[in-house]
Design an enzyme around this catalytic site. Sequence first.
Site, short mmCIF file in Angstrom:
data_model
loop_
_atom_site.label_atom_id
_atom_site.label_comp_id
_atom_site.label_asym_id
_atom_site.label_seq_id
_atom_site.Cartn_x
_atom_site.Cartn_y
_atom_site.Cartn_z
N CYS A 19 -0.44 0.94 7.26
CA CYS A 19 -1.51 1.19 5.60
C CYS A 19 -2.45 2.18 6.12
O CYS A 19 -3.08 3.14 5.62
CB CYS A 19 -0.90 0.14 5.12
SG CYS A 19 0.69 -0.79 4.52
N GLU A 26 0.67 -1.17 -0.02
CA GLU A 26 -0.07 -0.31 0.05
C GLU A 26 0.76 1.16 -0.15
O GLU A 26 0.78 2.10 -0.65
CB GLU A 26 -1.01 0.40 1.09
CG GLU A 26 -1.99 -1.32 1.08
CD GLU A 26 -1.35 -2.42 2.02
OE1 GLU A 26 0.13 -2.28 1.61
OE2 GLU A 26 -2.77 -2.74 3.02
ZN LIG Z 1 0.99 -2.24 5.45
#
Ligand SMILES: [Zn+2]
Length: 160
Positions: free
Chosen positions: A86, A55
């Site tokens: 993330c 990500e």
């Molecule tokens: Zn992550």
Amino acid sequence: MNEAEKYMKEAIRQAKKAYALKEVPIGCVIVQGEKIIARGYNRRNTDKNTLSHAELNAIRKASRKLGDWRLEGCTMYVTLEPCQMCAGALVQSRIDRVVIGCMNKKAGCAGSVLNLLEMDGFNHKVEVVRGVLEEECSSMLSAFFKELRKEKKENKKIRG
Ligand SMILES: [Zn+2]
């Protein structure tokens, strides 16, 4: 195949790049309008970097492409539920939506351990869609871990 599945397939394709590097197979794409503007996959071991999650790698590329840290009007398709780092970055990026393949009961922060993406207290909330191509995303992970265990066992045998 619907639109979400079409983009999730692309995320799976990214995850397979991680798999080929013996990384935990996690991949994602960021879509603006109908266009994929960034792709990313897990490279944590390869890069020897905690920050090298799929990500974050994709967020970095998308921002470079748009010339803006804001990812307003974008959707991320990711094969596994994002972790706390993330999910935090996704809130910070002000992305509109995150579409998730399978959940991560022990570490996920989009509804499993926490739900950072949909917290009322923050100034931005991210819409979450779960379970797109779930079976395919989770079987890819189980296949990877099964192979890893098998390899470890064989290495043990060789070493005695
Ligand atoms: Zn992550």
